[in-house]
Design a protein around this motif. Structure first.
Motif, PDB file in Angstrom:
ATOM      1  N   LEU A 198       0.834  -1.205   0.000  1.00  0.00           N
ATOM      2  CA  LEU A 198       0.000   0.000   0.000  1.00  0.00           C
ATOM      3  C   LEU A 198       0.865   1.250   0.000  1.00  0.00           C
ATOM      4  N   LEU A 199       1.957   1.209   0.738  1.00  0.00           N
ATOM      5  CA  LEU A 199       2.880   2.345   0.754  1.00  0.00           C
ATOM      6  C   LEU A 199       3.532   2.517  -0.613  1.00  0.00           C
ATOM      7  N   ASP A 200       3.867   1.393  -1.255  1.00  0.00           N
ATOM      8  CA  ASP A 200       4.380   1.467  -2.628  1.00  0.00           C
ATOM      9  C   ASP A 200       3.322   2.050  -3.555  1.00  0.00           C
ATOM     10  N   GLY A 201       2.062   1.704  -3.289  1.00  0.00           N
ATOM     11  CA  GLY A 201       0.963   2.238  -4.094  1.00  0.00           C
ATOM     12  C   GLY A 201       0.851   3.749  -3.960  1.00  0.00           C
ATOM     13  N   LEU A 202       1.105   4.285  -2.761  1.00  0.00           N
ATOM     14  CA  LEU A 202       1.108   5.740  -2.563  1.00  0.00           C
ATOM     15  C   LEU A 202       2.261   6.381  -3.322  1.00  0.00           C
ATOM     16  N   THR A 203       3.408   5.694  -3.335  1.00  0.00           N
ATOM     17  CA  THR A 203       4.552   6.191  -4.098  1.00  0.00           C
ATOM     18  C   THR A 203       4.220   6.244  -5.583  1.00  0.00           C
ATOM     19  N   VAL A 204       3.569   5.189  -6.070  1.00  0.00           N
ATOM     20  CA  VAL A 204       3.145   5.126  -7.473  1.00  0.00           C
ATOM     21  C   VAL A 204       2.155   6.258  -7.766  1.00  0.00           C
ATOM     22  N   LEU A 205       1.226   6.479  -6.847  1.00  0.00           N
ATOM     23  CA  LEU A 205       0.241   7.554  -6.996  1.00  0.00           C
ATOM     24  C   LEU A 205       0.925   8.906  -7.186  1.00  0.00           C
ATOM     25  N   GLY A 206       1.966   9.159  -6.402  1.00  0.00           N
ATOM     26  CA  GLY A 206       2.664  10.437  -6.487  1.00  0.00           C
ATOM     27  C   GLY A 206       3.330  10.678  -7.827  1.00  0.00           C
ATOM     28  N   CYS A 207       3.615   9.611  -8.559  1.00  0.00           N
ATOM     29  CA  CYS A 207       4.294   9.733  -9.855  1.00  0.00           C
ATOM     30  C   CYS A 207       3.332   9.907 -11.031  1.00  0.00           C
ATOM     31  N   MET A 208       2.040   9.804 -10.782  1.00  0.00           N
ATOM     32  CA  MET A 208       1.063   9.813 -11.856  1.00  0.00           C
ATOM     33  C   MET A 208       0.897  11.204 -12.491  1.00  0.00           C
ATOM     34  N   PRO A 209       0.509  11.242 -13.772  1.00  0.00           N
ATOM     35  CA  PRO A 209       0.278  12.525 -14.460  1.00  0.00           C
ATOM     36  C   PRO A 209      -1.052  13.144 -14.048  1.00  0.00           C
ATOM     37  N   PRO A 210      -1.306  14.396 -14.433  1.00  0.00           N
ATOM     38  CA  PRO A 210      -2.584  15.042 -14.113  1.00  0.00           C
ATOM     39  C   PRO A 210      -3.723  14.395 -14.889  1.00  0.00           C
ATOM     40  N   PRO A 211      -4.968  14.632 -14.484  1.00  0.00           N
ATOM     41  CA  PRO A 211      -6.115  13.984 -15.148  1.00  0.00           C
ATOM     42  C   PRO A 211      -6.412  14.585 -16.506  1.00  0.00           C
ATOM     43  N   VAL A 212      -7.097  13.806 -17.330  1.00  0.00           N
ATOM     44  CA  VAL A 212      -7.459  14.279 -18.663  1.00  0.00           C
ATOM     45  C   VAL A 212      -8.695  15.168 -18.621  1.00  0.00           C
ATOM     46  N   SER A 213      -9.600  14.936 -17.669  1.00  0.00           N
ATOM     47  CA  SER A 213     -10.884  15.634 -17.741  1.00  0.00           C
ATOM     48  C   SER A 213     -11.360  16.314 -16.464  1.00  0.00           C
ATOM     49  N   SER A 214     -11.175  15.713 -15.298  1.00  0.00           N
ATOM     50  CA  SER A 214     -11.812  16.220 -14.079  1.00  0.00           C
ATOM     51  C   SER A 214     -11.376  17.636 -13.726  1.00  0.00           C
ATOM     52  N   ALA A 215     -10.091  17.956 -13.902  1.00  0.00           N
ATOM     53  CA  ALA A 215      -9.611  19.303 -13.586  1.00  0.00           C
ATOM     54  C   ALA A 215     -10.274  20.344 -14.478  1.00  0.00           C
ATOM     55  N   VAL A 216     -10.459  19.987 -15.750  1.00  0.00           N
ATOM     56  CA  VAL A 216     -11.095  20.911 -16.703  1.00  0.00           C
ATOM     57  C   VAL A 216     -12.548  21.156 -16.320  1.00  0.00           C
ATOM     58  N   LEU A 217     -13.265  20.081 -16.016  1.00  0.00           N
ATOM     59  CA  LEU A 217     -14.689  20.205 -15.693  1.00  0.00           C
ATOM     60  C   LEU A 217     -14.918  21.003 -14.414  1.00  0.00           C
ATOM     61  N   LEU A 218     -14.132  20.735 -13.380  1.00  0.00           N
ATOM     62  CA  LEU A 218     -14.304  21.445 -12.118  1.00  0.00           C
ATOM     63  C   LEU A 218     -13.915  22.918 -12.253  1.00  0.00           C
TER      64      LEU A 218
END
Length: 341
Positions: free
Chosen positions: A104-124
């Protein structure tokens, strides 16, 4: 009457609650492989419609102006691919001796490396009235950049390596992001006067599409019952992700409103979501490629699966508050400028 008026004014918040309840009652309908076929209808049609909607509604001069906001773009991409991974690594260094599941901690590390979203930021950003053009650019550019940067970050952070099918993902993003924005601008050039007379509710259209995305996202999240993890760890990771998002939102808001950066209030709205949101659309395929053949891939994916609906849900609930702040701040600035004149 009072209740009905409140529902009409806050229909988006009500809609969020309704679609989450529906997703919980029968998640198979909107999950991958279900009757709604979200891997096609949402991944291609809804995302394309979001950016076509933005292309039609955005003034061409706003897009051109947004392209020149280099300071804003550097802030977003630097926060996403440099500060965010370092912040996660620093936080997790304090938890390595905790009873948390290491995967799970590795999963958080992976999460931190992810790119920004394609749609949600634009819609909000659009729903609040922020700098939509900047959100569109940074969502698209960040997604393209993530194809190359995220696997490298994962290599250094977690130690996994794999070749990402760059041209395949590049082609997908071109079709679902760049082409719809371009076509939207073309359509706008022909129907601009008619569209402005009719006052088409582009914001409401985008919000309705977002509800569809929220519904299918929660359906997919609730359908992952095969992941074996104890309840305490799951609840702890959910709480940690909520606190993480709240802290980052407050940090971005505080920093971006300092006079040093000279960001407008509408820029701050775009920064809030572009900097703190992570892409599930690109994230899951990248995880599957980078960790191909690894038995703990389902556990590593949990933080991202939780983060994605949480960011949309939290962002949706912040819409009325941030819209009020934006309008009040713009009004104050307008009065100050008028006083100076």
């Amino acid at each position: 009457m009072v209740v009905l008026r409140w529902i009409r004014q806050n229909w988006f918040l009500v809609g969020i609650v309704v679609v989450i309840i529906l997703a919980k009652l029968e998640p198979t309908i909107g999950a991958k492989g279900g009757p709604l076929i979200p891997e096609i209808t949402v991944k291609y049609f809804c995302v394309s419609l979001i950016f076509f909607n933005s292309g039609v509604s955005l003034r061409t001069e706003e897009i051109t102006k947004a392209l020149l906001q280099l300071k804003l773009h550097i802030f977003v991409q630097g926060f996403t691919f440099i500060f965010y991974p370092l912040f996660i690594q620093t936080t997790l260094s304090l938890l390595r001796e905790s009873p948390f599941d290491p995967l799970l901690l590795d999963g958080l590390t992976v999460l931190g490396c992810m790119p920004p979203p394609v749609s949600s930021a634009v819609l909000l950003t659009k729903a609040i009235g922020g700098n939509e053009a900047a959100a569109v650019f940074n969502s698209a550019f960040g997604s393209f950049l993530g194809i190359m940067v995220t696997p490298v970050l994962l290599l250094f952070s977690v130690g996994s390596s794999a070749s990402v099918p760059f041209w395949s993902v590049f082609g997908q993003l071109s079709v679902t992001v760049v082409l719809p924005v371009f076509l939207g601008q073309v359509v706008r050039s022909y129907v601009k006067s008619s569209m402005e007379r009719r006052k088409i509710p582009f914001g409401e259209i985008g919000s309705a599409i977002l509800l569809m995305i929220i519904y299918t996202t929660f359906c997919d999240t609730f359908s992952h019952s095969e992941v074996e993890i104890d309840s305490l760890s799951l609840m702890s990771i959910i709480l940690m992700i909520v606190l993480l998002q709240v802290c980052l939102l407050l940090l971005v808001f505080f920093v971006s409103t300092r006079s040093f950066f000279h960001f407008k209030p509408s820029d701050t709205i775009a920064l809030l979501f572009c900097c703190t949101h992570k892409s599930l659309t690109l994230g899951i395929p990248i995880i599957k490629i980078v960790f191909s053949g690894f038995g703990g891939i389902s556990v590593i994916s949990i933080p991202l699966l939780i983060y994605h609906p949480t960011q949309i849900l939290l962002g949706g609930f912040l819409v009325p508050t941030l819209r009020g702040w934006l309008m009040a701040t713009q009004k104050i600035r307008g009065c100050q400028q008028a006083w100076q004149v």
